[in-house]
Design a protein around this motif. Structure first.
Motif, PDB file in Angstrom:
ATOM      1  N   GLY A  98      30.462  40.565  44.645  1.00 14.58           N
ATOM      2  CA  GLY A  98      31.721  40.206  45.133  1.00 14.58           C
ATOM      3  C   GLY A  98      31.492  38.704  45.575  1.00 14.58           C
ATOM      4  N   LEU A  99      30.778  38.386  46.246  1.00 16.16           N
ATOM      5  CA  LEU A  99      30.588  37.040  47.168  1.00 16.16           C
ATOM      6  C   LEU A  99      30.154  36.106  45.862  1.00 16.16           C
ATOM      7  N   ALA A 100      29.415  36.506  44.957  1.00 16.02           N
ATOM      8  CA  ALA A 100      28.982  35.515  43.983  1.00 16.02           C
ATOM      9  C   ALA A 100      30.330  34.905  43.064  1.00 16.02           C
ATOM     10  N   ALA A 101      31.299  36.126  42.709  1.00 15.92           N
ATOM     11  CA  ALA A 101      32.528  35.936  42.154  1.00 15.92           C
ATOM     12  C   ALA A 101      33.214  34.804  43.166  1.00 15.92           C
ATOM     13  N   TRP A 102      33.384  35.174  44.449  1.00 11.82           N
ATOM     14  CA  TRP A 102      33.969  34.327  45.078  1.00 11.82           C
ATOM     15  C   TRP A 102      33.562  32.834  45.231  1.00 11.82           C
TER      16      TRP A 102
ATOM     17  N   HIS B  49      42.847  27.000  36.252  1.00 13.09           N
ATOM     18  CA  HIS B  49      43.713  28.280  36.039  1.00 13.09           C
ATOM     19  C   HIS B  49      42.999  29.315  36.640  1.00 13.09           C
ATOM     20  N   PRO B  50      43.782  30.286  37.358  1.00 14.45           N
ATOM     21  CA  PRO B  50      43.124  31.393  37.891  1.00 14.45           C
ATOM     22  C   PRO B  50      42.619  32.647  36.863  1.00 14.45           C
ATOM     23  N   LEU B  51      43.287  32.543  35.625  1.00 12.74           N
ATOM     24  CA  LEU B  51      42.955  33.402  34.691  1.00 12.74           C
ATOM     25  C   LEU B  51      41.644  33.110  34.186  1.00 12.74           C
ATOM     26  N   GLY B  52      41.194  31.590  34.085  1.00  8.98           N
ATOM     27  CA  GLY B  52      39.986  31.443  33.396  1.00  8.98           C
ATOM     28  C   GLY B  52      38.950  31.542  34.750  1.00  8.98           C
ATOM     29  N   LEU B  53      39.276  31.278  35.914  1.00  9.54           N
ATOM     30  CA  LEU B  53      38.538  31.463  36.871  1.00  9.54           C
ATOM     31  C   LEU B  53      37.962  32.752  37.300  1.00  9.54           C
ATOM     32  N   THR B  54      39.039  33.871  36.953  1.00  5.04           N
ATOM     33  CA  THR B  54      38.761  35.068  37.095  1.00  5.04           C
ATOM     34  C   THR B  54      37.698  35.620  35.879  1.00  5.04           C
ATOM     35  N   PHE B  55      37.777  35.046  34.945  1.00  3.94           N
ATOM     36  CA  PHE B  55      36.977  35.461  33.782  1.00  3.94           C
ATOM     37  C   PHE B  55      35.530  35.022  34.131  1.00  3.94           C
TER      38      PHE B  55
ATOM     39  N   PRO C 249      31.079  45.827  27.857  1.00  2.00           N
ATOM     40  CA  PRO C 249      32.147  46.506  28.798  1.00  2.00           C
ATOM     41  C   PRO C 249      32.954  45.438  29.806  1.00  2.00           C
ATOM     42  N   THR C 250      32.302  44.667  30.532  1.00  2.00           N
ATOM     43  CA  THR C 250      33.010  43.578  31.093  1.00  2.00           C
ATOM     44  C   THR C 250      33.977  42.867  30.444  1.00  2.00           C
ATOM     45  N   LEU C 251      33.860  42.729  29.166  1.00  2.00           N
ATOM     46  CA  LEU C 251      34.444  41.684  28.318  1.00  2.00           C
ATOM     47  C   LEU C 251      35.442  42.574  27.690  1.00  2.00           C
ATOM     48  N   VAL C 252      35.445  43.946  27.511  1.00  2.00           N
ATOM     49  CA  VAL C 252      36.393  45.024  27.052  1.00  2.00           C
ATOM     50  C   VAL C 252      37.267  45.190  27.999  1.00  2.00           C
ATOM     51  N   VAL C 253      36.839  45.410  29.272  1.00  2.00           N
ATOM     52  CA  VAL C 253      37.847  45.635  30.400  1.00  2.00           C
ATOM     53  C   VAL C 253      38.622  44.357  30.634  1.00  2.00           C
ATOM     54  N   PHE C 254      38.147  43.212  30.745  1.00  2.00           N
ATOM     55  CA  PHE C 254      38.864  41.971  30.832  1.00  2.00           C
ATOM     56  C   PHE C 254      40.026  41.639  29.801  1.00  2.00           C
TER      57      PHE C 254
END
Length: 305
Positions: free
Chosen positions: A24-28, A38-44, A155-160
């Protein structure tokens, strides 16, 4: 080389919590560094980096199942982040559709994660499918490649992909609540209920020593060989309906739930059926009587005496 951290559940869950906090910290950090994008791209990219952190930890402890709860943990975090971003952190600004999506996703995430936690026995317990993949892989193919690509990144890509429909559902607020939203609530809620009931029935059946060697053909399992998978697939279709209700031009996100169908129908279901056949020859007759996913009129296993 894997690190031996013991096999106790307490140790295992402590490691999982620590790893997921680090992820989570790495994602932050990814979001903070890319602020302005763009938030969508950053989320990916944040999602992908978090997955790599979990993968690295799974290599260290020698257990690919460290990734298993990511399937249900990540979506809840992502949807909360999107709603927070769109509302500016003002709870009063959250719309009815946003609340509906947020609550349903969090209920699904908490229940599914809890279901994993109940069945996981610690770092000494790895999903049998991963063990099978490790033992049957070609000798020239390193295990870490299979773990990274097939068990974790895929699975990460499928869920995203499934969550793409949630993006318009929680960020596009120009369309008022309508009948399609009602349908989305019914489909998503029913999907969560079906999956929860199916998992509960299976746990109770498997926990009864008297059922050892028997085929689960009771409750929802009488009409579908994999009602839990049916519930999971339906959940993602329900989320797509929310996205369609909010922004019809995002109809193409139907690719997400379609991929979910393909994943379960052509990977998960066949693997589970092959395992059941190997352990219980009578399962072949059960397969002829009971549909894999969607119940069919006139078909259904006879109740065990």
């Amino acid at each position: 080389m894997a690190v031996d951290l013991g096999t106790s559940r307490r140790t295992g869950f402590a490691v999982v919590v620590g790893v997921y906090v680090a992820a989570g910290l790495a994602a932050w950090v990814v979001v903070a560094v890319g602020r302005g994008g763009h938030p969508l791209g950053l989320t990916f990219w944040a999602d992908l980096v978090a997955t790599l952190v979990v993968f690295a930890a799974s290599v260290v402890v020698g257990n690919a199942s460290l990734y298993d709860p990511y399937w249900s943990v990540a979506p809840g975090v992502i949807v909360v982040a999107w709603v927070w971003w769109r509302s500016g952190g003002d709870l009063g600004a959250i719309t009815g559709r946003q609340w509906a999506v947020l609550v349903l996703v969090l209920v699904w995430a908490v229940r599914l994660t809890a279901n994993w936690a109940v069945s996981w026995r610690g770092l000494g317990h790895e999903d049998w499918r991963y063990v099978q993949l490790r033992e049957t892989r070609p000798g020239w193919l390193p295990w870490w490649v299979i773990s990274l690509t097939g068990i974790q990144v895929m699975p990460t890509l499928v869920v995203f992909g499934g969550l793409l429909a949630v993006w318009p559902a929680v960020t596009v607020t120009g369309r008022s609540w309508g009948w399609l939203d009602v349908l989305a609530v019914l489909v998503t809620g029913a999907a969560i209920l079906v999956e929860a009931v199916a998992d509960r029935q299976l746990h109770r059946f498997a926990g009864d020593p008297g059922n050892r060697g028997r085929i689960m053909d009771r409750g929802l399992w009488r009409y579908s060989r994999h009602p839990n998978y049916l519930g999971e697939i339906s959940f993602w279709w329900g989320l797509w309906l929310f996205g369609l209700a909010a922004a019809p031009r995002w109809w193409w996100t139907v690719a997400g739930p379609v991929v979910m169908i393909l994943l379960f129908a052509f990977v998960s279901v066949p693997m589970m059926d092959r395992r059941s056949l190997a352990r219980r020859p009578a399962y072949a007759e059960h397969m002829r009587r009971v549909p894999a996913l969607i119940p069919a009129p006139g078909r259904g296993s006879r109740m065990a005496a």
